[in-house]
Scaffold this motif. Structure first.
Motif, PDB file in Angstrom:
ATOM      1  N   ASP A  71      18.196  11.089   5.741  1.00 15.61           N
ATOM      2  CA  ASP A  71      18.327   9.500   5.405  1.00 15.61           C
ATOM      3  C   ASP A  71      18.228   8.000   5.892  1.00 15.61           C
ATOM      4  O   ASP A  71      18.365   6.651   6.307  1.00 15.61           O
ATOM      5  N   ARG A  72      16.894   8.176   6.524  1.00 12.38           N
ATOM      6  CA  ARG A  72      16.351   7.582   7.784  1.00 12.38           C
ATOM      7  C   ARG A  72      15.215   6.927   6.294  1.00 12.38           C
ATOM      8  O   ARG A  72      14.700   7.359   5.581  1.00 12.38           O
ATOM      9  N   PRO A  73      15.237   5.425   6.819  1.00 12.81           N
ATOM     10  CA  PRO A  73      14.560   4.400   5.681  1.00 12.81           C
ATOM     11  C   PRO A  73      12.971   4.882   5.695  1.00 12.81           C
ATOM     12  O   PRO A  73      12.118   3.681   5.838  1.00 12.81           O
ATOM     13  N   LEU A  74      12.259   6.010   5.273  1.00  8.06           N
ATOM     14  CA  LEU A  74      10.640   6.385   5.829  1.00  8.06           C
ATOM     15  C   LEU A  74      10.960   6.763   4.017  1.00  8.06           C
ATOM     16  O   LEU A  74      11.467   8.058   3.841  1.00  8.06           O
ATOM     17  N   VAL A  75       9.369   6.415   4.114  1.00  7.42           N
ATOM     18  CA  VAL A  75       8.394   6.919   3.037  1.00  7.42           C
ATOM     19  C   VAL A  75       8.312   8.277   2.721  1.00  7.42           C
ATOM     20  O   VAL A  75       8.043   9.074   3.734  1.00  7.42           O
ATOM     21  N   ARG A  76       8.328   9.103   1.490  1.00  7.79           N
ATOM     22  CA  ARG A  76       7.674  10.615   2.111  1.00  7.79           C
ATOM     23  C   ARG A  76       6.505  11.101   1.212  1.00  7.79           C
ATOM     24  O   ARG A  76       6.520  10.119  -0.656  1.00  7.79           O
ATOM     25  N   ASP A  77       5.966  12.148   1.338  1.00  3.77           N
ATOM     26  CA  ASP A  77       4.457  12.196   0.361  1.00  3.77           C
ATOM     27  C   ASP A  77       4.026  11.334   0.249  1.00  3.77           C
ATOM     28  O   ASP A  77       3.761  11.372  -1.239  1.00  3.77           O
ATOM     29  N   ILE A  78       3.301  10.114   0.895  1.00  3.42           N
ATOM     30  CA  ILE A  78       2.631   9.289   0.321  1.00  3.42           C
ATOM     31  C   ILE A  78       1.731   9.893   0.517  1.00  3.42           C
ATOM     32  O   ILE A  78       0.520  10.626   0.733  1.00  3.42           O
ATOM     33  N   GLN A  79       0.536   9.245  -0.962  1.00  5.37           N
ATOM     34  CA  GLN A  79      -0.941   9.500  -1.654  1.00  5.37           C
ATOM     35  C   GLN A  79      -1.638   9.553  -2.069  1.00  5.37           C
ATOM     36  O   GLN A  79      -1.280   8.259  -1.996  1.00  5.37           O
ATOM     37  N   ALA A  80      -3.064   8.870  -1.944  1.00  2.00           N
ATOM     38  CA  ALA A  80      -3.622   7.823  -2.317  1.00  2.00           C
ATOM     39  C   ALA A  80      -4.909   8.389  -3.458  1.00  2.00           C
ATOM     40  O   ALA A  80      -5.885   9.540  -2.586  1.00  2.00           O
ATOM     41  N   ARG A  81      -5.394   7.929  -4.623  1.00  2.00           N
ATOM     42  CA  ARG A  81      -5.893   8.742  -5.169  1.00  2.00           C
ATOM     43  C   ARG A  81      -7.352   7.795  -5.476  1.00  2.00           C
ATOM     44  O   ARG A  81      -6.921   6.927  -6.517  1.00  2.00           O
ATOM     45  N   ALA A  82      -8.804   8.050  -5.989  1.00  2.00           N
ATOM     46  CA  ALA A  82      -9.860   7.003  -6.361  1.00  2.00           C
ATOM     47  C   ALA A  82      -9.519   7.250  -7.909  1.00  2.00           C
ATOM     48  O   ALA A  82      -9.491   8.088  -8.624  1.00  2.00           O
ATOM     49  N   GLY A  83      -9.620   6.026  -8.053  1.00  2.00           N
ATOM     50  CA  GLY A  83      -9.198   5.796 -10.146  1.00  2.00           C
ATOM     51  C   GLY A  83     -10.686   5.710 -10.190  1.00  2.00           C
ATOM     52  O   GLY A  83     -11.407   5.443  -9.931  1.00  2.00           O
ATOM     53  N   SER A  84     -10.433   5.158 -11.760  1.00  3.44           N
ATOM     54  CA  SER A  84     -11.633   4.562 -12.505  1.00  3.44           C
ATOM     55  C   SER A  84     -12.778   3.242 -11.696  1.00  3.44           C
ATOM     56  O   SER A  84     -11.670   2.410 -11.226  1.00  3.44           O
ATOM     57  N   GLY A  85     -13.364   2.821 -10.904  1.00  2.00           N
ATOM     58  CA  GLY A  85     -13.940   0.945 -11.057  1.00  2.00           C
ATOM     59  C   GLY A  85     -14.325   1.240  -9.847  1.00  2.00           C
ATOM     60  O   GLY A  85     -13.853   2.086  -9.029  1.00  2.00           O
ATOM     61  N   THR A  86     -12.666   0.530  -9.002  1.00  2.00           N
ATOM     62  CA  THR A  86     -13.235  -0.131  -7.935  1.00  2.00           C
ATOM     63  C   THR A  86     -11.155   0.427  -7.539  1.00  2.00           C
ATOM     64  O   THR A  86     -10.772   0.189  -6.722  1.00  2.00           O
ATOM     65  N   LYS A  87     -10.307   0.055  -8.070  1.00  2.00           N
ATOM     66  CA  LYS A  87      -9.018   0.957  -8.512  1.00  2.00           C
ATOM     67  C   LYS A  87      -8.720   2.712  -7.337  1.00  2.00           C
ATOM     68  O   LYS A  87      -9.347   3.511  -7.252  1.00  2.00           O
TER      69      LYS A  87
END
Length: 306
Positions: free
Chosen positions: A35-51
């Motif tokens: 119940d804490r103000p904490l997001v979960r399962d953060i992920q970062a993926r390279a997309g097309s171009g510079t995204k």
């Protein structure tokens, strides 16, 4: 049991204990911060171009109430809030947002962290894989086509016995220009009329042949030069059956892991353009760990065609 068997047994027990402890800590953290103000399962993926696409799961019924999310981009892994003390967030997002697309300008590894800004101030808890990425993400390097190579690159005088660094022919096939289809439009139309429906190939054109940047210019020698010669004489000229035979021979020799991984990827491409999609999938799976984003693209397209 022999002494070696006992050592192996104890090593397995220790390894299993580590896995169980890690799972216990993750489950315990999930329960404690439910119940804490904490997001979960953060992920970062390279997309097309510079995204780069960053996603996460929103907390349910957080206490205290969240006013916004502060998203940080860093060149080092973040494990505590103190590391963000002198860093400005790249953006502030509303509490209903569960994703953001970032734009990068270089090929360095970047890490992302989300801090919840609550009515009582920033919630200064940082947990890896919860609100802080575990591994770095970077853009996929591509050959720059805007600036042509200077003439001197092709007119360098080399000492006797040294190989000339010659670029691959037919470079247009990897400079963003669509590859020539392996089946004519007339053939596709005839197939469509015979099968009573539209051909899937007409809706989903084949992917454009991909060549790694390090294979665009011939090296001075070694296994990388052997791979370059296969690409130059067979792959870029679309002699895929010949390419498959030569790549299998090369892979069977004592070559470096980096060269072997690229050879397997070109083998998968050659099978793909030869319509041997099941074989293509097997080869792309072998290099999924080395080229995760690139392999995923070719795997999905190959599986769709099986």
């Amino acid at each position: 049991m022999t002494i070696w068997t006992e050592i192996e047994f104890h090593a397995i027990i220790i390894y299993m204990k580590k896995i169980i402890c890690s799972l216990f800590l993750i489950l315990a953290a999930a329960f404690v911060f439910a119940d804490r103000p904490l997001v979960r399962d953060i992920q970062a993926r390279a997309g097309s171009g510079t995204k780069v696409r960053i996603t996460w799961q929103l907390p349910k019924n957080p206490e205290p109430e969240i006013e916004s999310y502060l998203l940080y981009r860093t060149t080092e892994q973040i494990t505590s809030f103190s590391q963000l003390k002198n860093i400005q967030p790249i953006t502030a997002l509303t509490p209903d947002r569960a994703g953001y697309t970032d734009q990068l300008s270089d090929l360095r590894d970047y890490y992302y962290t989300i801090i919840s800004q609550t009515v009582k101030g920033p919630y200064d808890v940082v947990l890896l894989s919860f609100n802080s990425t575990v591994t770095g993400v970077h853009l996929i390097a591509k050959k720059q086509s805007e600036a042509p190579a200077e003439k001197k690159d092709y007119e360098t005088v080399y000492p006797d016995g040294t190989l000339r660094k010659t670029p691959l022919p037919f470079i247009d096939m990897i400079d963003g220009i669509d590859a020539e289809p392996l089946v004519s439009e007339q053939t596709i139309t005839q197939i469509s009329s015979l099968t009573g429906g539209s051909s899937k190939t007409s809706k989903n054109p084949l992917l454009t042949p991909y060549i790694f940047e390090e294979d665009l210019v011939s090296p001075d020698g070694g296994d990388e030069y052997l791979l370059f010669e296969i690409l130059k004489t067979s792959f870029v000229t679309k002699k895929y059956k010949e390419t498959i035979e030569k790549l299998n021979q090369l892979i069977g020799t004592n070559i470096s892991e980096e060269t072997r991984n690229r050879a397997y990827f070109y083998l998968g491409e050659s099978q793909y353009f030869s319509r041997n999609y099941e074989e293509a999938v097997r080869n792309f799976v072998k290099v999924q760990a080395a080229f995760p984003t690139l392999s995923k693209k070719w795997l999905e397209d190959s599986l769709d065609r099986i």
